[in-house]
Design an enzyme around this catalytic site. Structure first.
Site, PDB file in Angstrom:
ATOM      1  N   HIS A 266      -2.702   9.143   9.846  1.00 39.89           N
ATOM      2  CA  HIS A 266      -3.511  10.295  10.073  1.00 39.89           C
ATOM      3  C   HIS A 266      -2.649  11.451  10.482  1.00 39.89           C
ATOM      4  O   HIS A 266      -1.834  11.789   9.701  1.00 39.89           O
ATOM      5  CB  HIS A 266      -4.416   9.890  11.209  1.00 39.89           C
ATOM      6  CG  HIS A 266      -5.633  10.692  11.560  1.00 39.89           C
ATOM      7  ND1 HIS A 266      -5.740  11.877  10.689  1.00 39.89           N
ATOM      8  CD2 HIS A 266      -6.706  10.453  12.551  1.00 39.89           C
ATOM      9  CE1 HIS A 266      -7.002  12.374  11.285  1.00 39.89           C
ATOM     10  NE2 HIS A 266      -7.342  11.844  12.290  1.00 39.89           N
ATOM     11  N   HIS A 307      -5.518  10.991   0.129  1.00 40.47           N
ATOM     12  CA  HIS A 307      -6.447  11.260   1.372  1.00 40.47           C
ATOM     13  C   HIS A 307      -7.505  10.393   0.975  1.00 40.47           C
ATOM     14  O   HIS A 307      -7.956  10.135  -0.054  1.00 40.47           O
ATOM     15  CB  HIS A 307      -6.798  12.675   1.143  1.00 40.47           C
ATOM     16  CG  HIS A 307      -7.409  13.087   2.259  1.00 40.47           C
ATOM     17  ND1 HIS A 307      -8.679  13.027   2.638  1.00 40.47           N
ATOM     18  CD2 HIS A 307      -6.875  13.742   3.510  1.00 40.47           C
ATOM     19  CE1 HIS A 307      -9.048  13.628   3.862  1.00 40.47           C
ATOM     20  NE2 HIS A 307      -7.903  13.825   4.281  1.00 40.47           N
ATOM     21  N   ASP A 364      -0.535  17.828   5.323  1.00 40.86           N
ATOM     22  CA  ASP A 364       0.632  17.452   5.993  1.00 40.86           C
ATOM     23  C   ASP A 364       2.195  17.720   5.136  1.00 40.86           C
ATOM     24  O   ASP A 364       3.252  17.674   5.627  1.00 40.86           O
ATOM     25  CB  ASP A 364       0.754  16.233   6.548  1.00 40.86           C
ATOM     26  CG  ASP A 364      -0.313  16.015   7.724  1.00 40.86           C
ATOM     27  OD1 ASP A 364      -0.283  17.043   8.462  1.00 40.86           O
ATOM     28  OD2 ASP A 364      -0.768  15.043   8.102  1.00 40.86           O
TER      29      ASP A 364
HETATM   30  N1  ACO Z   1       1.907   6.789  -1.564  1.00 41.64           N
HETATM   31  C1  ACO Z   1       2.018   5.426  -2.506  1.00 41.64           C
HETATM   32  N2  ACO Z   1       0.982   4.966  -2.798  1.00 41.64           N
HETATM   33  C2  ACO Z   1      -0.517   5.469  -2.347  1.00 41.64           C
HETATM   34  C3  ACO Z   1      -0.338   6.437  -1.216  1.00 41.64           C
HETATM   35  C4  ACO Z   1       0.790   7.063  -1.018  1.00 41.64           C
HETATM   36  N3  ACO Z   1       0.893   8.175  -0.011  1.00 41.64           N
HETATM   37  N4  ACO Z   1      -1.614   6.613  -0.723  1.00 41.64           N
HETATM   38  C5  ACO Z   1      -2.277   5.890  -1.460  1.00 41.64           C
HETATM   39  N5  ACO Z   1      -1.860   4.980  -2.303  1.00 41.64           N
HETATM   40  C6  ACO Z   1      -2.013   4.157  -3.249  1.00 41.64           C
HETATM   41  C7  ACO Z   1      -2.242   2.661  -2.653  1.00 41.64           C
HETATM   42  O1  ACO Z   1      -1.265   2.015  -2.269  1.00 41.64           O
HETATM   43  C8  ACO Z   1      -3.536   2.122  -3.530  1.00 41.64           C
HETATM   44  O2  ACO Z   1      -3.004   1.552  -4.484  1.00 41.64           O
HETATM   45  P1  ACO Z   1      -3.474   0.259  -5.138  1.00 41.64           P
HETATM   46  O3  ACO Z   1      -4.756   0.768  -5.752  1.00 41.64           O
HETATM   47  O4  ACO Z   1      -2.534   0.014  -6.352  1.00 41.64           O
HETATM   48  O5  ACO Z   1      -3.678  -0.854  -4.301  1.00 41.64           O
HETATM   49  C9  ACO Z   1      -4.290   3.409  -3.654  1.00 41.64           C
HETATM   50  O6  ACO Z   1      -3.177   4.546  -3.652  1.00 41.64           O
HETATM   51  C10 ACO Z   1      -5.441   3.798  -2.841  1.00 41.64           C
HETATM   52  O7  ACO Z   1      -4.939   3.975  -1.605  1.00 41.64           O
HETATM   53  P2  ACO Z   1      -5.653   3.441  -0.231  1.00 41.64           P
HETATM   54  O8  ACO Z   1      -4.745   3.122   0.777  1.00 41.64           O
HETATM   55  O9  ACO Z   1      -6.915   2.493  -0.555  1.00 41.64           O
HETATM   56  O10 ACO Z   1      -6.576   4.896   0.007  1.00 41.64           O
HETATM   57  P3  ACO Z   1      -7.099   5.172   1.286  1.00 41.64           P
HETATM   58  O11 ACO Z   1      -8.108   6.299   1.272  1.00 41.64           O
HETATM   59  O12 ACO Z   1      -7.503   4.008   2.126  1.00 41.64           O
HETATM   60  O13 ACO Z   1      -5.888   5.857   2.264  1.00 41.64           O
HETATM   61  C11 ACO Z   1      -4.271   7.559   3.192  1.00 41.64           C
HETATM   62  C12 ACO Z   1      -5.753   7.211   2.590  1.00 41.64           C
HETATM   63  C13 ACO Z   1      -4.322   6.582   4.588  1.00 41.64           C
HETATM   64  C14 ACO Z   1      -4.302   8.886   3.712  1.00 41.64           C
HETATM   65  C15 ACO Z   1      -3.157   7.110   2.156  1.00 41.64           C
HETATM   66  O14 ACO Z   1      -3.201   7.972   1.043  1.00 41.64           O
HETATM   67  C16 ACO Z   1      -1.969   7.251   2.955  1.00 41.64           C
HETATM   68  O15 ACO Z   1      -1.380   6.236   3.646  1.00 41.64           O
HETATM   69  N6  ACO Z   1      -1.102   8.373   2.753  1.00 41.64           N
HETATM   70  C17 ACO Z   1       0.035   8.731   3.252  1.00 41.64           C
HETATM   71  C18 ACO Z   1      -0.022   9.186   4.697  1.00 41.64           C
HETATM   72  C19 ACO Z   1      -0.395  10.601   4.809  1.00 41.64           C
HETATM   73  O16 ACO Z   1      -0.060  11.346   4.178  1.00 41.64           O
HETATM   74  N7  ACO Z   1      -1.610  10.626   5.775  1.00 41.64           N
HETATM   75  C20 ACO Z   1      -2.182  11.860   5.928  1.00 41.64           C
HETATM   76  C21 ACO Z   1      -3.778  11.993   5.516  1.00 41.64           C
HETATM   77  S1  ACO Z   1      -4.184  13.538   5.839  1.00 41.64           S
HETATM   78  C22 ACO Z   1      -4.765  13.548   7.379  1.00 41.64           C
HETATM   79  O17 ACO Z   1      -4.874  12.575   8.201  1.00 41.64           O
HETATM   80  C23 ACO Z   1      -4.409  14.983   8.094  1.00 41.64           C
END
Ligand code: ACO
Length: 429
Positions: A266, A307, A364
């Site tokens: 987050h 996201h 971010d």
């Molecule tokens: N890098 C690599 N792979 C990713 C990323 C990433 N940043 N984000 C998602 N994925 C992949 C997952 O591994 C998953 O792959 P799969 O289908 O092969 O298993 C797929 O994309 C879907 O991802 P989920 O984790 O199910 O998506 P979710 O909606 O639950 O997560 C989140 C969203 C937590 C923001 C995620 O994208 C992440 O961790 N991003 C990096 C952290 C980040 O930048 N957070 C800031 C968010 S914005 C904010 O809060 C202000």
């Protein structure tokens, strides 16, 4: 919220169940499942992927089309044409202020910038190397011990005073956590300055010499505040609502939001982006890094990408990227990390892994580079996010308390042991 249609839930061996469907002003319809519990059924939705926990008039996001509206106004317009306190007014009151309303609002915030003198002794209880977010959780929670005259949540005036106190004191509290970590004296707020200027002065000023705020940095700071001000029912806002639904006081609720924001999935992501860029170090290492990110057996993530709601560009990231270039150009800063970030973005946006999963830069990805240019240390990045988001948290908390609400109490699908006989110690294996 209007009821237009109904859904029929058919379950083998049961009478069909009628569920109302409501339409909002924008966005998908919602199926009202609240009657199911009386029929011995719960819905199952881990991570609340398909659950609207509330109705709200504050912020709208269309993740597929990269739209973010606060009270109907596009985030890009607000970032370009408003300042942070105007956006605060809008989020709290539903309309942009006229000149007189704005002046009154700004003056009210000014009147509350100072914190109780006794609060500084709280800081002295922390280790100097404590993470500023750890300090923020503690100190903001402690505000209820200092301002108990505004903790009656059922009194609208008391709620308003708490809102002003929180918005006004967050920059002071945030700057104090930085000053404490570097061993410099706390700086009192200077109410002749604007909100963002005042924050910069409390961060970087010292009693030894006058501090003149650079207007370019103040403008960039203000824009970062605007871009983080609210974001619908995200994890920290939902935490604040859940805590608030128990009747907890606003300071305790905002402290719970700060704790939820701290996580790297987050608000902690802006700090994690710079750490990631540091680790990558050079453009020549990008391919190897992206390979690791795509490897299922490696937990590395491309921080600042992806996201829960945006499956297209995060509209805040667009403004942030543009601001990043403006700030660095105006200050004449050449930052190799910006070049690295842009090269990484370019690779990821073309890569099948990211394309297939609809992973785009989020707010971010570029904010850390701007914060660094302003001189904000990495450990303070999430604190700045918490400071900016406080108004969003309060707006949602106030919206909930100001209308009929129930304590938030999700249920579960139980998968543990069924009832069994107690095993005496002598008989345990
Ligand atoms: N890098 C690599 N792979 C990713 C990323 C990433 N940043 N984000 C998602 N994925 C992949 C997952 O591994 C998953 O792959 P799969 O289908 O092969 O298993 C797929 O994309 C879907 O991802 P989920 O984790 O199910 O998506 P979710 O909606 O639950 O997560 C989140 C969203 C937590 C923001 C995620 O994208 C992440 O961790 N991003 C990096 C952290 C980040 O930048 N957070 C800031 C968010 S914005 C904010 O809060 C202000």
């Amino acid at each position: 919220m209007s009821q237009q249609k109904k859904a029929i839930l058919t379950i083998e061996g049961r009478e069909p169940i009628e569920l109302p469907i409501y339409a909002g002003t924008l966005g998908p319809d919602v199926v009202d499942v609240s009657s199911l519990t009386a029929k011995g059924l719960f819905t199952y939705d881990p991570g609340f992927m398909s659950t609207a926990a509330t109705k709200s008039d504050i912020t709208f996001i269309d993740g597929d089309n990269g739209v973010l509206l606060h009270r109907g106004y596009a985030i890009a317009d607000l970032a370009e044409k408003s300042d942070y306190l105007e956006v605060c007014y809008l989020l709290l009151n539903g309309e942009l202020p006229n000149a007189e309303q704005k002046e009154k609002f700004v003056n009210m915030v000014r009147r509350h910038t100072m914190v109780h003198e006794q609060l500084q002794f709280f800081y002295r209880g922390f280790r100097r190397d404590a993470h500023p977010m750890a300090i923020m959780c503690g100190v903001v929670g402690a505000l209820s011990a200092f301002y108990h005259d505004s903790t009656d949540i059922n009194d609208p005036h008391s709620r308003e005073v708490s809102a002003f106190r929180l918005i006004a004191k967050m920059p002071t509290i945030a700057a104090m956590s930085y000053k404490y970590s570097v061993g410099q004296p706390f700086q009192y707020p200077d109410n002749t300055l604007g909100y963002s200027e005042n924050f910069l002065k409390m961060m970087f000023g010292t009693p030894c010499e006058p501090y003149v705020v650079n207007p370019v940095l103040a403008k960039a700071m203000d824009r970062i505040f605007i871009l983080h001000a609210d974001h619908e029912q995200n994890a920290s806002t939902s935490t604040v609502r859940l805590a608030g639904s128990t009747g907890a006081n606003p300071f305790a609720c905002i402290a719970s939001g700060i704790a939820a924001l701290w996580g790297p999935s987050h608000g902690g992501a802006n700090e994690a982006v710079l750490k990631m860029l540091d680790e990558i170090g050079d453009v020549k290492n990008l391919d190897a890094f992206v390979k690791r990110v795509k490897d299922k057996n490696d937990s590395t993530k491309l921080m600042g990408f992806g996201h829960r709601v945006y499956k297209n560009f995060d509209p805040r990231a667009k403004v942030m990227k543009q601001t990043c270039h403006e700030v660095l150009n105006t200050l004449g800063i050449h930052d190799p990390q910006l070049e690295l970030a842009m090269a990484l973005e370019e690779i990821a946006l073309k890569d099948e892994y990211f394309v297939a999963r609809k992973l785009y830069p989020n707010v971010d990805f570029y904010s850390g580079i701007i914060l660094k240019a302003i001189g904000i240390p990495t450990s303070m990045f999430t604190v700045i996010f918490a400071l900016s988001r406080t108004v969003g948290w309060i707006a949602h908390w106030n919206e909930m308390i100001g209308s009929p609400y129930k304590i938030g109490r999700p249920r579960q699908l139980y998968t543990g042991a069924t009832e069994r006989n107690y095993v005496a110690m002598s008989e345990r294996k």
